[in-house]
Design an enzyme around this catalytic site. Structure first.
Site, PDB file in Angstrom:
ATOM      1  CD  GLU A 309      10.046 -20.674 -20.387  1.00 48.83           C
ATOM      2  OE1 GLU A 309      10.023 -19.675 -21.031  1.00 48.83           O
ATOM      3  OE2 GLU A 309       8.989 -21.505 -19.942  1.00 48.83           O
ATOM      4  CG  ASP A 313       8.742 -24.580 -18.410  1.00 45.19           C
ATOM      5  OD1 ASP A 313       7.900 -23.553 -18.457  1.00 45.19           O
ATOM      6  OD2 ASP A 313       9.366 -24.715 -19.399  1.00 45.19           O
ATOM      7  CB  SER A 535       6.913 -18.882 -20.245  1.00 47.35           C
ATOM      8  OG  SER A 535       7.550 -18.904 -21.625  1.00 47.35           O
ATOM      9  CG  ASP A 577     -16.352 -17.345 -23.808  1.00 49.35           C
ATOM     10  OD1 ASP A 577     -15.173 -17.269 -24.171  1.00 49.35           O
ATOM     11  OD2 ASP A 577     -17.206 -16.983 -24.292  1.00 49.35           O
ATOM     12  CB  ILE A 578     -11.467 -15.254 -21.679  1.00 53.22           C
ATOM     13  CG1 ILE A 578     -10.822 -16.349 -20.715  1.00 53.22           C
ATOM     14  CG2 ILE A 578     -10.786 -13.878 -21.116  1.00 53.22           C
ATOM     15  CD1 ILE A 578     -11.169 -16.237 -19.169  1.00 53.22           C
ATOM     16  N   GLY A 596     -17.343 -16.982 -26.987  1.00 50.43           N
ATOM     17  CA  GLY A 596     -16.944 -18.023 -27.709  1.00 50.43           C
ATOM     18  C   GLY A 596     -15.417 -17.895 -27.827  1.00 50.43           C
ATOM     19  CG  ASP A 598     -11.258 -14.830 -27.839  1.00 46.47           C
ATOM     20  OD1 ASP A 598      -9.973 -15.010 -27.635  1.00 46.47           O
ATOM     21  OD2 ASP A 598     -12.105 -15.051 -27.065  1.00 46.47           O
TER      22      ASP A 598
END
Ligand SMILES: *[C@@H]1O[C@H](CO)[C@@H](O)[C@H](O)[C@H]1NC(C)=O
Ligand SMILES: *[C@@H]1O[C@H](CO)[C@@H](O)[C@H](O)[C@H]1NC(C)=O
Ligand SMILES: *[C@@H]1O[C@H](CO)[C@@H](O)[C@H](O)[C@H]1NC(C)=O
Ligand SMILES: *[C@@H]1O[C@H](CO)[C@@H](O)[C@H](O)[C@H]1NC(C)=O
Ligand SMILES: *[C@@H]1O[C@H](CO)[C@@H](O)[C@H](O)[C@H]1NC(C)=O
EC number: 3.4.14.10
Length: 620
Positions: A309, A313, A535, A577-578, A596, A598
Site C-alpha cells: 500500500e 501511494d 487504494s 461523468d461515469i 450524474g 451516483d
C-alpha cells in the site's frame, strides 16, 4: 501527545496503589457506551490485566459548533470568507473544552489516583498509559480478548461506564469498544504481469478500438496503467508546477507500512524519469512508534507482504504530482498485536492517534491521501463522530482529506449482516469513507469510456465470488450533508424501491468522485507488478488535486481545503461523468452507475484544466 517514560511509571505506580479498592466517585457510575462485537470476532478469556494500554480520553470540545460554522463559510465558494482558512492556534482556541469540563475530569482522575497524563495543545484529549486492570476499575468494566477470523487478537469490552456527572463532559474513551482491522484498500489484489494478461484475455476487458487511435488509446493499456496514461487521460500532461515552495501532499500509512525508496526510484526511472529525485526527497514521519525505513524492503517485511500500500501511494502520487513535495506518515499501533506484558499496547486507534498528532503540527500538507478503512459498524459511533470532527478541523486548516471508498462494493460477499445482535442482512458502509468531512474516492477501469471497477471470479468448484468492487454506500452514522441533498436525493429517487430497507437513503452517500483503480503499474521488493483498488484511485486523485492547489497557490489564492461544498456546487463540472457499471457486493448486483452523481463513481473522473478554471486559478 507525548508519553513520557516517567509519566508512564508514575501512572503504573499510582495504579498499583489504588487497585485494591474500587474507585469512588462523586456520583454513581452509569453505562456510557455499549457496542456489540462484530461477528468476525470471537470472545475469548478475560484479558491480561497487567498489560499496559494507552488510553485516550476525548473531552467535550468547547465550541465545535463554532468551528463547523467557520468551516462551512470558508469552504463555500459563494461565501465572502471562502478560502479564509483558520490557523492551528485559532482551531485550538475553538475546540478547547470549558473550564468546568477540565476541572471535573481532572478531579475524577486525581481522586482515582491517575497521574502523569498528558494533554494535546487544544486540551481536548488526554493520553495516559495504564494497566488494563486499572482501566477496568476506572471505567467499571471488564476487558476480554477477542480473536478475529484471521487470527488477530485484541483486548476490548462491549460496554463501559463513567460517573454520571461526567457523561456530558467526556465524548469518547478508547481503546474500549472499537473493533478495528485497519485494512488497507489494496494489497489483496496484487498481480504479476502474467496473471493480469491471462485475466484480461479471459475477460476480454481490453476495449476494441476502431478507426484512428485516440491519444488515450496510444498510451493507456488496461493490463498495466501508467503515469503517462493518467496524465493523458486526466489532462495534467504538460503542466509545470509553480508553487512547490508553498505546497505539499501527504499520505498516511498504518499497519507498519512504510514507502520504500529504492522501489520508488525504480518505478520513477521507468515511468516518470524527470521525477526520480522524489524517491530520495520525500519526507517521512514516524508517529506512535511507526516504522522508518530508508532502504530496501527488509526480508521479513517482504516475506509478510508489507508495504504494498505504501509503495502504491508514493508511486501514484509522485507519478502525477511532481514537483510537489511529498510527505509520508507512518503511524504505529494496530490490531493484530501479540499480547505482551512488556510493551505498551499500541493496538490503539490509528486514525485518532494520527489526526491528533497532525493537528498538533503548525504546518501541514494541503492534501492528504488515506487508503485505509473498515466497516462503519465495527467502529463505535461516538468514536466515528469524534474522529470525523477532528477531520473537520483539518479541513478548516485548508487541507483536503481524500479517503478510499473501499474494495468490496456494498460490503463483500456473504458478509453483510448487522452487528447489533440481530444479524440482519444489510449493506455495510465503510468508515472513514462515510465521514462527510472527507472526500471519498471510488475506482474506475477501462477507457473511452471508463466504467466502475469490478472483478469477480469462480473458484475451481465453480463458486462465484466478487473479488474487487469499488466501495459504495450510504452512512448509518452520518446524515446527509446539505451540500449533497440535490445530488443524492436525485439518485435515490431515480432507483425507486430498489434495495429499500437495505441502506439508509438519508445518510451521507459516497464516494464523491473517482479515478482509475485497476492494474496500476508499480514496483514492490524490486519487482514490477500491478496492483488494484480504491487504494490506487485515491492517491492518484490526491495527486491531481495537489496540482490544482499548485495553480491556485501560484495565482495567489488559498488552497482548496475542505473540498465537498465546492465539489458539489461547482467542481463537479470539471469531472467526466461515469455512467457504466454497478456497485456489486452483499450478494447482489448493487446500485447502478448512472448519469450524474451516483454512489459508486460520485460525479466521475478529473479533467484537470477544467478543475483549475473552476477553482479560480489563472489558466496556465
Ligand atoms: C499492454 O501491456 C502489456 C504489458 O506491459 C504488453 O505486453 C502488451 O503488449 C500491451 N498491449 C498493447 C496493446 O500495447
Ligand atoms: C507504542 O507507542 C509508544 C508511544 O509513542 C512508543 O514509544 C512505543 O515504541 C510503541 N510500541 C510499539 C511496540 O510499537
Ligand atoms: C512484517 O514483518 C516486519 C519485519 O519482521 C514486522 O516489523 C511487521 O510487523 C510485519 N508486518 C505484518 C503486517 O505482520
Ligand atoms: C524480495 O526480494 C529479495 C531480494 O531480491 C528476494 O530474495 C525475496 O525472495 C523477495 N521476496 C518476495 C516475497 O518477493
Ligand atoms: C469454492 O468456494 C466455496 C465457497 O466459499 C468453498 O466452499 C469451496 O471449498 C471452494 N472450492 C475450492 C476448491 O476452493
Amino acid at each position: 501527545m507525548q508519553i513520557l517514560a516517567s509519566a508512564l511509571l508514575a501512572a503504573a505506580m499510582a495504579a498499583q496503589a489504588v487497585i485494591a479498592s474500587p474507585i469512588r466517585a462523586r456520583s454513581p457510575y452509569a453505562v456510557k457506551e455499549t457496542h456489540f462485537a462484530p461477528r468476525e470476532w470471537t470472545k475469548l478469556d478475560r484479558a491480561n490485566g497487567a498489560k499496559l494500554v494507552q488510553l485516550q480520553i476525548g473531552l467535550k470540545q468547547g465550541n465545535m459548533d463554532g468551528l463547523l460554522e467557520h468551516l462551512n463559510e470558508v469552504s463555500d465558494p459563494d461565501h465572502a470568507r471562502y478560502g479564509a482558512h483558520l490557523s492551528a492556534d485559532e482551531i485550538d482556541e475553538l475546540v478547547r473544552p470549558s473550564k468546568e469540563t477540565c476541572d471535573q475530569v481532572e478531579q475524577w482522575l486525581s481522586e482515582a489516583g491517575v497521574g502523569g497524563h498528558s494533554y494535546n495543545t487544544a486540551k481536548d484529549w488526554i493520553t495516559v498509559n495504564l494497566p488494563l486492570e486499572f482501566v477496568e476499575k476506572l471505567l467499571d468494566t471488564e476487558y476480554h480478548d477477542y480473536k478475529h477470523e484471521d487470527g488477530a487478537i485484541i483486548s476490548r469490552t462491549t460496554h463501559w461506564s463513567l460517573p454520571r456527572h461526567l457523561h456530558s463532559h467526556i465524548d469518547v474513551i478508547q481503546p474500549t469498544t472499537s473493533f478495528f482491522r485497519g485494512a488497507a484498500h489494496a494489497a489483496t489484489y496484487v498481480k504479476t504481469i502474467d496473471e493480469v494478461h491471462d485475466e484480461v484475455a479471459k475477460l476480454s476487458l481490453a476495449a476494441a478500438s476502431y478507426g484512428e487511435p485516440s491519444d488515450v488509446s496510444k498510451v493507456c493499456n488496461v493490463s498495466s496503467v501508467t503515469p503517462e496514461c493518467f496524465a493523458t487521460l486526466y489532462k495534467t500532461k504538460g503542466y509545470k508546477t509553480k508553487a512547490e515552495y508553498k505546497n505539499s501532499i501527504g499520505f498516511a500509512n498504518y499497519l507498519e507500512e512504510v514507502p520504500i525508496r529504492p522501489d520508488t526510484e525504480q518505478f520513477l526511472k521507468k515511468y516518470r524519469p524527470e521525477a526520480v529525485s522524489s524517491a530520495k526527497t520525500f519526507t517521512t514521519f514516524s508517529i506512535n512508534g511507526g516504522p522508518l525505513n530508508d532502504g530496501p524492503l527488509s526480508l521479513g517485511s517482504a516475506a509478510n507482504g508489507s508495504s504494498h500500500e505504501a509503495n502504491l501511494d508514493v508511486q501514484a502520487i509522485a507519478g502525477i504530482s511532481w514537483k510537489t513535495p511529498i510527505v509520508s506518515y507512518s503511524t504505529g499501533g494496530r490490531p493484530p498485536f501479540i499480547p505482551d506484558l512488556t510493551v505498551v499496547e499500541n493496538d490503539s486507534e490509528p486514525y485518532l492517534v494520527w489526526v491528533n498528532w497532525l493537528l498538533q503540527q503548525r504546518s501541514i500538507p494541503k492534501i492528504i491521501s488515506t487508503s485505509y478503512g473498515e466497516p462503519e459498524q465495527t467502529v463505535p459511533r461516538s468514536y466515528a463522530e469524534r474522529v470525523c470532527k477532528q477531520f473537520a478541523a483539518v479541513g478548516a486548516r485548508g487541507t483536503t482529506l481524500f479517503f478510499s471508498s473501499g474494495d468490496s462494493g456494498l460490503g463483500g460477499t456473504n458478509k453483510c449482516y448487522t452487528n447489533d445482535g440481530k444479524n440482519t442482512y444489510k449493506f455495510l458502509p465503510a468508515f472513514p469513507a462515510s465521514c462527510p468531512y472527507v472526500t471519498t474516492v471510488g475506482a474506475t477501469m477501462n477507457f473511452e469510456p471508463e466504467e466502475s471497477a469490478y472483478r469477480a471470479a469462480r473458484n475451481v468448484s465453480g463458486v462465484f465470488r466478487d473479488l474487487y468492487s469499488s466501495g459504495s454506500g450510504f452512512s448509518n452514522y452520518f446524515k446527509q450533508p446539505a451540500w449533497q441533498e440535490t445530488a443524492a436525493n436525485a439518485y435515490v429517487k431515480s432507483i425507486g424501491d430498489l434495495y429499500k430497507g437495505l441502506y439508509n437513503p438519508a445518510g451521507r452517500g459516497y464516494p464523491d468522485l473517482a479515478a482509475q483503480g485497476l492494474y496500476f503499474a508499480y514496483v514492490w521488493n524490486g519487482t514490477e507488478g500491478t496492483i488494484s483498488g480504491t487504494s490506487a484511485s485515491t492517491p492518484l486523485t490526491a495527486g491531481i488535486f495537489a496540482l490544482v492547489n499548485d495553480a491556485l497557490l501560484a495565482s495567489g489564492k488559498s488552497s482548496l481545503g475542505y473540498l465537498n461544498p465546492w465539489l458539489y456546487k461547482k467542481g463537479y463540472k470539471g469531472l467526466t461523468d461515469i455512467t457504466k457499471g454497478s456497485s456489486h457486493g452483499c450478494n447482489v448486483e448493487g446500485f447502478p452507475v448512472t448519469k450524474g452523481w451516483d454512489p459508486i463513481t460520485g460525479f466521475g473522473t478529473s479533467i484537470f484544466p477544467e478543475l483549475v478554471k473552476l477553482a479560480g486559478a489563472k489558466v496556465w
